[in-house]
Design an enzyme around this catalytic site. Structure first.
Site, PDB file in Angstrom:
ATOM      1  N   ASP A   1      46.150 -18.253   3.095  1.00 38.56           N
ATOM      2  CA  ASP A   1      46.669 -17.283   2.121  1.00 38.56           C
ATOM      3  C   ASP A   1      48.198 -17.264   2.103  1.00 38.56           C
ATOM      4  OD1 ASP A   1      46.370 -15.393   0.157  1.00 38.56           O
ATOM      5  OD2 ASP A   1      46.215 -13.708   1.542  1.00 38.56           O
TER       6      ASP A   1
HETATM    7  C1  FPP Z   1      45.625 -18.810  -1.406  1.00 34.86           C
HETATM    8  O1  FPP Z   1      46.981 -18.429  -1.577  1.00 34.86           O
HETATM    9  C2  FPP Z   1      45.440 -20.263  -1.515  1.00 34.86           C
HETATM   10  C3  FPP Z   1      44.596 -20.884  -2.389  1.00 34.86           C
HETATM   11  C4  FPP Z   1      43.804 -20.164  -3.387  1.00 34.86           C
HETATM   12  C5  FPP Z   1      44.472 -22.346  -2.415  1.00 34.86           C
HETATM   13  C6  FPP Z   1      44.510 -23.053  -1.111  1.00 34.86           C
HETATM   14  C7  FPP Z   1      44.787 -24.498  -1.315  1.00 34.86           C
HETATM   15  C8  FPP Z   1      45.559 -25.287  -0.502  1.00 34.86           C
HETATM   16  C9  FPP Z   1      46.181 -24.857   0.747  1.00 34.86           C
HETATM   17  C10 FPP Z   1      45.884 -26.685  -0.871  1.00 34.86           C
HETATM   18  C11 FPP Z   1      44.873 -27.692  -1.061  1.00 34.86           C
HETATM   19  C12 FPP Z   1      43.624 -27.684  -0.300  1.00 34.86           C
HETATM   20  C13 FPP Z   1      42.685 -28.633  -0.486  1.00 34.86           C
HETATM   21  C14 FPP Z   1      41.417 -28.592   0.273  1.00 34.86           C
HETATM   22  C15 FPP Z   1      42.885 -29.741  -1.421  1.00 34.86           C
HETATM   23  P1  FPP Z   1      47.295 -17.458  -2.791  1.00 34.86           P
HETATM   24  O2  FPP Z   1      47.293 -18.285  -4.040  1.00 34.86           O
HETATM   25  O3  FPP Z   1      46.306 -16.333  -2.777  1.00 34.86           O
HETATM   26  O4  FPP Z   1      48.745 -16.947  -2.515  1.00 34.86           O
HETATM   27  P2  FPP Z   1      49.226 -15.410  -2.540  1.00 34.86           P
HETATM   28  O5  FPP Z   1      48.355 -14.676  -1.564  1.00 34.86           O
HETATM   29  O6  FPP Z   1      50.652 -15.473  -2.112  1.00 34.86           O
HETATM   30  O7  FPP Z   1      49.056 -14.919  -3.935  1.00 34.86           O
HETATM   31 MG    MG Z   2      46.233 -14.482  -1.763  1.00 34.64          MG
END
Ligand code: FPP
Ligand code: MG
Length: 274
Positions: free
Chosen positions: A48
């Site tokens: 996250d």
């Molecule tokens: C959550 O952070 C992250 C994700 C929804 C995507 C995770 C993906 C990766 C780390 C990269 C690629 C992985 C693979 C398996 C190809 P968020 O978007 O919720 O960030 P925030 O909490 O700051 O809003």
């Molecule tokens: Mg998030």
């Protein structure tokens, strides 16, 4: 851009190689010490904070997700070096489909690129003998992503050293619902609901290919489970470092394992009482 003279370039390449070797050696020593205590068998991650990372650096949302990938690779490398058999990552939840279409598309393209790279002969999955499972409602993915994911599961099926479970189009309530449906289907015709036991549902959970996680690390300081592995985390040690996912590093992993080791005997006793 100024071209560095060949000799300086070679020298700086040599220095970075040396630094890498020193880091690798120090890590080996550190892991040896950590291995004196009980080590987790299964580690799970909620990755996250990618968008906050992008915002912090004044970058586009996609760059935050892109920066999350090398952090994931380093974590997998450390887990491998530590001899952790199962690693689960929450890569994309069913709820994430509600994000802006551009972001969903970017994440799906990134996912497709990375999944396809696992199919290459020299991929880390083959190098380290990793069996990969994609856990989730794969029917919700595009044909291309689903086909690539299924292919990876097929070609890594004989690997047995380490197991990587990638949760995509996943959430825990959906996993439980599907498992309950499957259990009912298997006993269809039998109207006696009493015959559906806990073991039936457990056996039909997609995550049943792995033991329950010992540690769950959620980056970015959030302490919610966000519908991730609700069924499997009853006795899991939770750890939520403040670092955003792309900032996560070795020290966070070491700290999580030390916390786990501190409460290990208590958790073991508790498990036996159940
Ligand atoms: C959550 O952070 C992250 C994700 C929804 C995507 C995770 C993906 C990766 C780390 C990269 C690629 C992985 C693979 C398996 C190809 P968020 O978007 O919720 O960030 P925030 O909490 O700051 O809003
Ligand atoms: Mg998030």
């Amino acid at each position: 851009m100024v071209e560095l003279p060949g000799q300086i370039r070679r020298m700086s390449g040599g220095i970075s190689q040396l630094v890498e070797q020193i880091c690798g050696f120090s890590r080996k020593c550190l892991f040896r010490v950590l291995s004196m205590g009980p080590l987790p068998i299964h580690l799970a991650f909620i990755m996250d904070g990618n968008r906050r990372y992008a915002k912090k650096l004044g970058l586009e949302v996609g760059s935050g997700h892109k920066a999350g990938f090398p952090a994931l690779m380093s974590m997998l490398q450390y887990c491998y070096e530590l001899g952790i058999k199962y690693v689960t990552i929450y890569a994309f939840s069913i709820d994430n489909f509600n994000r802006r279409p551009e972001e969903v598309q970017y994440l799906m393209e990134l996912m497709l690129e990375k999944i396809k790279s696992l199919l290459e002969k020299e991929s880390f999955a083959h190098e380290y003998g990793i069996r990969v499972y994609f856990i989730g409602n794969l029917a919700l993915l595009s044909d291309q992503v689903r086909a690539a994911a299924e292919e990876v599961m097929k070609v890594t099926a004989k690997n047995s050293k380490v197991v990587l479970l990638v949760c995509v189009a996943y959430n825990s309530t959906d996993e439980i619902l599907q498992a309950v449906k499957k259990s009912c289907m298997n006993k269809l015709g039998d109207r006696d609901v009493e015959r559906i036991q806990l073991v039936d549902i457990e056996g039909n959970m997609q995550m049943s290919v792995a033991p329950d996680p010992d540690i769950l690390i959620r980056s970015s300081g959030e302490t919610r489970l966000s519908n991730f592995l609700l069924w499997q985390t009853g006795n899991t040690q939770l750890f939520s470092p403040d670092a955003l996912w792309p900032e996560i590093g070795l020290r966070h992993l070491v700290w999580a394992i030390l916390n786990f080791q501190r409460s290990h005997s208590y958790l073991e006793k508790k498990k036996k009482q159940l």
